[in-house]
Design a protein around this motif. Sequence first.
Motif, short mmCIF file in Angstrom:
data_model
loop_
_atom_site.label_atom_id
_atom_site.label_comp_id
_atom_site.label_asym_id
_atom_site.label_seq_id
_atom_site.Cartn_x
_atom_site.Cartn_y
_atom_site.Cartn_z
N LYS A 214 0.83 -1.20 0.00
CA LYS A 214 0.00 0.00 0.00
C LYS A 214 0.86 1.25 0.00
CE LYS A 214 -3.67 2.31 2.62
NZ LYS A 214 -4.56 2.22 3.82
N LEU A 215 1.89 1.27 0.87
CA LEU A 215 2.79 2.42 0.92
C LEU A 215 3.67 2.50 -0.33
CD1 LEU A 215 3.93 2.53 4.66
CD2 LEU A 215 2.50 4.18 3.46
N PHE A 216 4.02 1.35 -0.84
CA PHE A 216 4.85 1.31 -2.04
C PHE A 216 4.13 1.96 -3.22
CE2 PHE A 216 6.10 -1.02 -5.95
CZ PHE A 216 7.41 -0.60 -6.03
N TYR A 217 2.88 1.57 -3.43
CA TYR A 217 2.12 2.13 -4.55
C TYR A 217 1.78 3.60 -4.31
CZ TYR A 217 1.58 -2.50 -6.59
OH TYR A 217 1.82 -3.71 -7.16
N LYS A 218 1.55 3.97 -3.06
CA LYS A 218 1.27 5.36 -2.73
C LYS A 218 2.45 6.25 -3.06
CE LYS A 218 -0.15 8.28 1.19
NZ LYS A 218 -0.44 8.29 2.65
N ASP A 219 3.63 5.68 -3.01
CA ASP A 219 4.85 6.45 -3.26
C ASP A 219 5.11 6.65 -4.75
OD1 ASP A 219 7.23 7.65 -1.92
OD2 ASP A 219 8.31 6.21 -3.17
N CYS A 220 4.34 5.97 -5.56
CA CYS A 220 4.53 6.06 -7.01
C CYS A 220 3.36 6.80 -7.66
CB CYS A 220 4.63 4.66 -7.61
SG CYS A 220 5.90 3.65 -6.86
N PHE A 221 3.59 7.34 -8.83
CA PHE A 221 2.52 8.05 -9.54
C PHE A 221 1.57 7.08 -10.24
CE2 PHE A 221 3.91 12.25 -8.85
CZ PHE A 221 5.30 12.24 -8.84
N SER A 222 2.08 5.96 -10.67
CA SER A 222 1.25 4.97 -11.36
C SER A 222 1.92 3.62 -11.22
CB SER A 222 1.11 5.33 -12.84
OG SER A 222 2.37 5.20 -13.50
N PHE A 223 1.20 2.59 -11.61
CA PHE A 223 1.76 1.24 -11.54
C PHE A 223 3.01 1.13 -12.40
CE2 PHE A 223 1.74 -3.22 -10.74
CZ PHE A 223 2.24 -3.81 -11.89
N HIS A 224 2.97 1.78 -13.59
CA HIS A 224 4.12 1.71 -14.49
C HIS A 224 5.35 2.33 -13.83
CE1 HIS A 224 6.44 1.58 -18.18
NE2 HIS A 224 6.68 2.88 -18.07
N ASP A 225 5.15 3.47 -13.17
CA ASP A 225 6.27 4.12 -12.51
C ASP A 225 6.80 3.28 -11.36
OD1 ASP A 225 4.92 7.44 -12.93
OD2 ASP A 225 6.34 6.33 -14.15
N CYS A 226 5.89 2.58 -10.67
CA CYS A 226 6.33 1.72 -9.57
C CYS A 226 7.25 0.62 -10.09
CB CYS A 226 5.12 1.09 -8.87
SG CYS A 226 4.23 2.22 -7.80
N GLY A 227 6.93 0.15 -11.28
CA GLY A 227 7.74 -0.91 -11.86
C GLY A 227 9.15 -0.45 -12.15
N ARG A 228 9.32 0.88 -12.32
CA ARG A 228 10.65 1.42 -12.59
C ARG A 228 11.24 2.11 -11.37
NH1 ARG A 228 10.85 5.45 -16.02
NH2 ARG A 228 8.67 6.02 -16.00
N ASN A 229 10.58 1.92 -10.25
CA ASN A 229 11.03 2.57 -9.01
C ASN A 229 12.41 2.05 -8.61
OD1 ASN A 229 11.26 2.91 -5.96
ND2 ASN A 229 9.47 4.14 -6.44
N LYS A 230 13.31 2.97 -8.29
CA LYS A 230 14.69 2.59 -7.97
C LYS A 230 14.95 2.47 -6.48
CE LYS A 230 15.74 2.59 -12.32
NZ LYS A 230 15.91 1.29 -13.02
N VAL A 231 13.96 2.82 -5.66
CA VAL A 231 14.17 2.80 -4.22
C VAL A 231 14.58 1.41 -3.74
CG1 VAL A 231 13.07 3.09 -1.97
CG2 VAL A 231 12.61 4.73 -3.80
N LEU A 232 13.87 0.39 -4.21
CA LEU A 232 14.14 -0.96 -3.73
C LEU A 232 15.36 -1.60 -4.37
CD1 LEU A 232 10.55 -2.46 -3.36
CD2 LEU A 232 12.00 -1.36 -1.66
N GLN A 233 15.94 -0.93 -5.37
CA GLN A 233 17.17 -1.44 -5.95
C GLN A 233 18.32 -1.35 -4.94
OE1 GLN A 233 17.04 -2.58 -9.33
NE2 GLN A 233 14.87 -2.26 -8.91
N LYS A 234 18.21 -0.39 -4.01
CA LYS A 234 19.24 -0.16 -3.00
C LYS A 234 18.70 -0.38 -1.60
CE LYS A 234 22.82 1.23 -5.50
NZ LYS A 234 24.17 0.61 -5.39
#
Length: 425
Positions: free
Chosen positions: A109-129
């Motif tokens: 829930k917090l992860f998706y809230k932090d993104c603008f859209s599902f597509h952007d979440c898929g490219r989110n770099k936060v969890l890469q590090k």
Amino acid sequence: MASLTNHCFFLILLLIIFSASSAKAQEQSFPFYSIYSFGDSNSASTSDHLAAVLGLPSLQHYTNEGVEFESGISFMTPGATVMSPFSFIKNGIPAPQQSHHSQISAFMKLFYKDCFSFHDCGRNKVLQKAIIYMDQPGFNDYKHSLLHTKSISEVSKLVPDVVETIKSSIEQLIKDAEAKHFVVSGIIPMGCLPGFRTMFPEDDNSRKIKCHKGLNLFATLHNDHLWQALEELRLKYPEVEIIYADYYKAFMAVLRNHAFLGFKTETLMKVCCGSTGSGPFNFDPLRQCGEKGAVACSDRASHVHWDGFRLTPEASKNMIDTFFSKKGFVFPEFKFATNHHTAAAERHRSKVYGRFRDGLRHKLRGMGILIDKLGEHDVSDIHGKIFSILGSPAFRLYSSDQRVKAAMGITQDVKRMEFFRQTMV
């Protein structure tokens, strides 16, 4: 006398190495930006200590107002189990109040809230590090079941379902959040916990540290299943780092080395918070920590066990220490970038060495007395006592290179030995 002096200088140089490691580690930085932890909030000190080792701030709890996703969050809740309430009910066990599933849901829930859209979440770099840290998933499932009069053999039938649920949760975070780094711990030897030792009084009297053999075998059964599940995930997702933290091995290392870590032998298997005088473990199921009649000890730091089923923060921190010792407590070992590959290990090992150093100074005081009385004792007797110090668990953490380096620095300068005695002893 020369041989005695040489061995004393060996100790001196090792103490110097302690200090050098500590100073150097302060300048290092780390390759992770945040940690997201799942498990029982009663053991939250483990994730906070892991964050401290990696140079990260303490984790925010997901229920806090204004929580920032990028900074790392704890989703731990009291008594959380891995299996769903329905899974317990179908096995004739009352459903617990908190579950691992609700923690994963809160994370997403917090992860998706932090993104603008599902597509952007898929490219989110936060969890890469970021590190996804799962602290003893499954432990509360077994504890809850055993406390509701289920036998060890009955509870062992839950292991496949528990491990499969853990595996599914990891896979969900890989697919939906593109998490890249996981640390998943096994469970500690349950047969060594005062609460279970009281419930299941049998023990193996042939062992110095008496634990319930059946419960420890059960913990091993779970850990073996978990190891296999993580190996399957590594093969399926080779681009994802999935580290298994061997809590069983780490806990037993703490017990075996308890004296050097500052834990008292006489209270090694006793709880700090419980009912004083209640059996060999100070644990009474009817007067547990937090209930009327239970009292907390005044020297928590010298205890391994906080209550019947939880460790003290000091014991938990020592377990986390082992993860960076490169002695097989995690698999695979932590991987850092070229410029950081020793950072976490050096900083944390310096803290461990600091505790060892305090113990060694105490030993050195006794060594000073041996030197003073050299003329009154047989040299071979003193020689043997010094070697017993050098063979202590503290020195097992040193690599052969460190020992060779220390040995190369040994001299027979009696004046230096005398100066050291005057300043340190």
